[in-house]
Design a protein around this motif. Structure first.
Motif, mmCIF file in Angstrom:
data_model
loop_
_atom_site.group_PDB
_atom_site.id
_atom_site.type_symbol
_atom_site.label_atom_id
_atom_site.label_comp_id
_atom_site.label_asym_id
_atom_site.label_seq_id
_atom_site.Cartn_x
_atom_site.Cartn_y
_atom_site.Cartn_z
ATOM 1 N N TYR A 121 -24.914 91.328 -14.631
ATOM 2 C CA TYR A 121 -26.037 91.518 -13.688
ATOM 3 C C TYR A 121 -26.725 91.234 -12.997
ATOM 4 O O TYR A 121 -26.314 90.222 -12.895
ATOM 5 N N TYR A 131 -32.636 90.448 -4.421
ATOM 6 C CA TYR A 131 -33.812 90.020 -3.975
ATOM 7 C C TYR A 131 -34.608 90.670 -2.331
ATOM 8 O O TYR A 131 -33.690 89.672 -2.122
ATOM 9 N N PRO A 162 -39.412 85.380 -2.693
ATOM 10 C CA PRO A 162 -38.300 86.770 -3.065
ATOM 11 C C PRO A 162 -39.364 88.628 -4.161
ATOM 12 O O PRO A 162 -39.915 87.509 -5.225
ATOM 13 N N GLY A 174 -30.061 88.278 -20.509
ATOM 14 C CA GLY A 174 -30.105 86.458 -21.930
ATOM 15 C C GLY A 174 -30.141 84.876 -21.465
ATOM 16 O O GLY A 174 -30.845 84.280 -22.150
ATOM 17 N N ASP A 202 -32.075 83.646 -18.549
ATOM 18 C CA ASP A 202 -32.174 83.742 -16.824
ATOM 19 C C ASP A 202 -32.730 82.609 -16.332
ATOM 20 O O ASP A 202 -32.042 82.321 -15.364
ATOM 21 N N ASN A 252 -40.917 82.979 -19.802
ATOM 22 C CA ASN A 252 -40.082 82.108 -18.611
ATOM 23 C C ASN A 252 -41.314 81.918 -17.799
ATOM 24 O O ASN A 252 -41.831 82.546 -16.512
ATOM 25 N N PHE A 297 -40.231 79.316 -14.200
ATOM 26 C CA PHE A 297 -39.733 78.155 -13.540
ATOM 27 C C PHE A 297 -40.371 77.615 -11.943
ATOM 28 O O PHE A 297 -40.787 78.141 -11.436
ATOM 29 N N PHE A 347 -36.874 75.126 -15.772
ATOM 30 C CA PHE A 347 -37.736 75.918 -15.854
ATOM 31 C C PHE A 347 -38.647 75.942 -16.969
ATOM 32 O O PHE A 347 -37.765 74.827 -18.049
ATOM 33 N N TYR A 396 -38.960 77.706 -21.061
ATOM 34 C CA TYR A 396 -38.774 78.704 -22.199
ATOM 35 C C TYR A 396 -40.245 79.158 -23.130
ATOM 36 O O TYR A 396 -40.599 80.041 -23.736
ATOM 37 N N SER A 425 -40.923 85.544 -15.763
ATOM 38 C CA SER A 425 -40.810 86.945 -16.542
ATOM 39 C C SER A 425 -40.315 86.361 -18.220
ATOM 40 O O SER A 425 -41.213 85.717 -18.615
ATOM 41 N N PHE A 426 -39.694 88.130 -18.477
ATOM 42 C CA PHE A 426 -40.084 88.171 -19.953
ATOM 43 C C PHE A 426 -38.084 87.877 -20.036
ATOM 44 O O PHE A 426 -37.744 87.516 -19.058
ATOM 45 N N ILE A 427 -38.084 87.642 -21.250
ATOM 46 C CA ILE A 427 -36.495 86.959 -21.258
ATOM 47 C C ILE A 427 -35.269 88.133 -21.245
ATOM 48 O O ILE A 427 -35.652 89.738 -21.375
ATOM 49 N N SER A 428 -35.093 87.711 -20.262
ATOM 50 C CA SER A 428 -33.893 89.199 -19.987
ATOM 51 C C SER A 428 -34.979 90.326 -19.143
ATOM 52 O O SER A 428 -34.393 91.575 -18.850
ATOM 53 N N SER A 429 -35.707 89.959 -18.099
ATOM 54 C CA SER A 429 -36.389 90.665 -17.186
ATOM 55 C C SER A 429 -36.293 90.232 -15.887
ATOM 56 O O SER A 429 -36.040 88.929 -15.221
ATOM 57 N N PRO A 430 -36.731 90.902 -14.959
ATOM 58 C CA PRO A 430 -36.366 90.143 -12.893
ATOM 59 C C PRO A 430 -37.529 89.347 -12.796
ATOM 60 O O PRO A 430 -38.512 88.908 -13.485
ATOM 61 N N LEU A 431 -37.369 88.413 -12.014
ATOM 62 C CA LEU A 431 -38.170 87.037 -11.936
ATOM 63 C C LEU A 431 -38.917 87.651 -11.218
ATOM 64 O O LEU A 431 -38.815 88.684 -10.713
ATOM 65 N N PHE A 473 -42.016 86.026 -8.293
ATOM 66 C CA PHE A 473 -42.071 85.479 -7.769
ATOM 67 C C PHE A 473 -42.968 84.589 -7.268
ATOM 68 O O PHE A 473 -43.976 86.209 -6.591
ATOM 69 N N GLY A 474 -43.816 83.673 -6.903
ATOM 70 C CA GLY A 474 -45.485 83.572 -6.015
ATOM 71 C C GLY A 474 -45.045 82.953 -4.750
ATOM 72 O O GLY A 474 -43.628 83.340 -4.428
#
Lengths: 113, 111
Positions: free
Chosen positions: A32, A36, A44, A96, A98, B31, B33, B48, B50, B94-100, B102-103
């Motif tokens: 993946y 950003y 970002p 999976g 992250d 998640n 971080f 991080f 979970y 993020s959710f698991i396996s999804s994009p981050l 950010f603040g």
């Protein structure tokens, strides 16, 4: 093996030109590859992402080109605009995991008006 | 729209102080971080989490600790701030396996 090498560190492009940022990775487990975009004073934000089963992904003026055999991927910004001036980070991860997303060091892009 | 809120945009602290950086997300993400951003070094993962009360060290955890007592809140703690911890700190979720997501960051200066 965990690095993502990004170049150039900074880039200046004329308005209307093509901006190209390159990244290379070593770990073949990465599957993946997101990019950003970060504007000054902001965090970002995901711009576009690709998975290695395709060689190219296009969203508007932004295109990711992916070369699996060379372990390289690049971001192309067509018809670059002053509003595209930002810092761009490439990244790589295994879906999976992250916690294992690896970022490049960033490219500061400046589009001349 | 996902919102990740960092409580302070700018902080100035003295060497040796205990510093708390707070982050809250409103999307029920599992998640969370903490990253540090320095010029030429990119984004480096500090810690991080979970799940609530769960934490894992990232690449540069030395000098930092974290707390996650509620799902939406993730705090970064500098037990005894030092000048080499002057930096931009970014929280993400993020959710698991999804994009981050950010603040907008907290710029911390330690004098």
């Amino acid at each position: 093996q965990q690095q993502v090498k990004q170049s150039p560190q900074s880039l200046i492009v004329q308005k209307g030109g093509i901006s190209i940022i390159n990244c290379a990775y070593e770990n073949t487990a990465f599957d993946y590859f997101p990019w950003y975009q970060q504007f000054p004073g902001k965090g970002p934000a995901l711009l576009i992402a690709i998975r290695p089963d395709v060689s190219e992904k296009k969203e508007g003026r932004f295109t990711i080109s992916f070369n699996k055999s060379a372990k390289q991927f690049s971001l192309h910004i067509m018809d670059s605009q002053p509003g595209d001036s930002a810092t761009y980070f490439c990244a790589a991860s295994s879906l999976g995991r992250d916690d294992k997303i690896i970022f490049g060091k960033g490219t500061r892009l400046h589009i001349l008006p | 729209d996902v919102k990740v809120t960092q409580s302070s945009r700018y902080l100035v602290k003295r060497t040796g102080e205990k510093v708390f950086l707070e982050c809250v997300q409103d999307m029920d993400h599992e998640n969370m971080f903490w990253y540090r951003q320095d010029p030429g070094l990119g984004l480096r993962l500090i810690y991080f989490s979970y799940d609530v009360k769960m934490k894992e060290k990232g690449d540069i955890p030395e000098g930092y600790s974290v707390s996650r007592e509620k799902k939406e809140r993730f705090s970064l703690i500098l037990e005894s701030a030092s000048t080499n911890q002057t930096s931009m700190y970014l929280c993400a979720s993020s959710f698991i396996s999804s994009p981050l997501h950010f603040g907008n960051g907290t710029r911390l200066t330690v004098t």
